[in-house]
Design a protein around this motif. Structure first.
Motif, mmCIF file in Angstrom:
data_model
loop_
_atom_site.group_PDB
_atom_site.id
_atom_site.type_symbol
_atom_site.label_atom_id
_atom_site.label_comp_id
_atom_site.label_asym_id
_atom_site.label_seq_id
_atom_site.Cartn_x
_atom_site.Cartn_y
_atom_site.Cartn_z
ATOM 1 N N ASN A 1 0.941 -1.245 0.198
ATOM 2 C CA ASN A 1 0.160 -0.052 -0.100
ATOM 3 C C ASN A 1 0.783 1.247 -0.005
ATOM 4 O O ASN A 1 1.048 1.618 1.100
ATOM 5 C CB ASN A 1 -1.129 -0.021 1.157
ATOM 6 N N TYR A 2 1.159 1.652 -1.085
ATOM 7 C CA TYR A 2 2.125 2.849 -1.450
ATOM 8 C C TYR A 2 1.497 3.837 -0.627
ATOM 9 O O TYR A 2 2.373 4.817 -0.142
ATOM 10 C CB TYR A 2 2.125 3.233 -2.819
ATOM 11 N N GLN A 3 0.199 4.380 -0.977
ATOM 12 C CA GLN A 3 -0.079 5.879 -0.269
ATOM 13 C C GLN A 3 -0.160 5.636 1.206
ATOM 14 O O GLN A 3 0.172 6.620 1.916
ATOM 15 C CB GLN A 3 -1.486 5.999 -0.894
ATOM 16 N N ASN A 4 -0.540 4.474 1.901
ATOM 17 C CA ASN A 4 -0.321 4.667 3.403
ATOM 18 C C ASN A 4 0.929 4.561 3.855
ATOM 19 O O ASN A 4 1.080 5.165 5.002
ATOM 20 C CB ASN A 4 -1.013 3.114 3.835
ATOM 21 N N PHE A 5 1.919 4.202 3.022
ATOM 22 C CA PHE A 5 3.397 4.105 3.629
ATOM 23 C C PHE A 5 3.919 5.668 3.574
ATOM 24 O O PHE A 5 4.350 6.022 4.332
ATOM 25 C CB PHE A 5 4.097 3.209 2.581
ATOM 26 N N LYS A 6 3.450 6.217 2.142
ATOM 27 C CA LYS A 6 3.575 7.588 2.106
ATOM 28 C C LYS A 6 3.210 8.536 3.296
ATOM 29 O O LYS A 6 3.822 9.339 4.007
ATOM 30 C CB LYS A 6 3.384 8.123 0.865
ATOM 31 N N ASN A 7 1.886 8.403 3.678
ATOM 32 C CA ASN A 7 1.127 8.973 4.757
ATOM 33 C C ASN A 7 2.020 8.698 5.828
ATOM 34 O O ASN A 7 1.807 9.708 6.799
ATOM 35 C CB ASN A 7 -0.325 8.912 4.816
ATOM 36 N N ASN A 8 2.428 7.798 6.213
ATOM 37 C CA ASN A 8 3.030 7.207 7.495
ATOM 38 C C ASN A 8 4.407 8.123 7.527
ATOM 39 O O ASN A 8 4.966 8.676 8.592
ATOM 40 C CB ASN A 8 3.213 5.653 7.479
ATOM 41 N N LEU A 9 5.036 7.957 6.389
ATOM 42 C CA LEU A 9 6.484 9.037 6.609
ATOM 43 C C LEU A 9 6.159 10.312 6.755
ATOM 44 O O LEU A 9 6.760 10.982 7.729
ATOM 45 C CB LEU A 9 7.076 8.754 5.299
#
Length: 124
Positions: A77-85
């Motif tokens: 889940n690319y977008q969730n990973f980005k949001n977490n960063l």
């Protein structure tokens, strides 16, 4: 949360791009998938679809400093990973490629980790 789905690729600096490509082709059966020049440096992506890719850059400096430029991971889940960063205020660089997107972060020792939205950067 993002979960790693596999090792996407290894990015290596090599002394001689042609010699190294031939070695991996002849010894391991890897095939050339893509090639180009980035900031004056020749590179190739070789590998086996669905298994592994090696991104090889021809080195212009002493290779004893660092032969492994970064590791590439594919996530679910690319977008969730980005949001977490973003939420954790972790610095990253994002690059959009023709068929995928990647985020680049550094681990505590400074090793770059590329996290991609599509396995093999969308080569397949």
């Amino acid at each position: 949360m993002a979960y790693v789905t596999g090792l996407d690729h290894l990015n290596l600096t090599v002394k001689n791009l042609k010699t190294t490509t031939e070695f991996y082709k002849n010894i391991f059966g890897l095939e050339e998938k893509e090639r180009g020049v980035w900031e004056g440096t020749d590179w190739k992506i070789i590998g086996k679809e669905g298994a592994i890719y090696l991104c090889l850059y021809e080195g212009k400096k002493d290779l004893k400093e660092s032969r492994l430029s970064h590791i590439g991971l594919n996530i679910s889940n690319y977008q969730n990973f980005k949001n977490n960063l973003i939420a954790r205020k972790i610095k990253f660089e994002e690059i959009s490629y023709p068929k995928s997107q990647s985020l680049y972060v550094k681990d505590p020792d400074g090793l770059e980790v590329e996290v991609s939205s599509k396995f093999g950067g969308g080569l397949n």
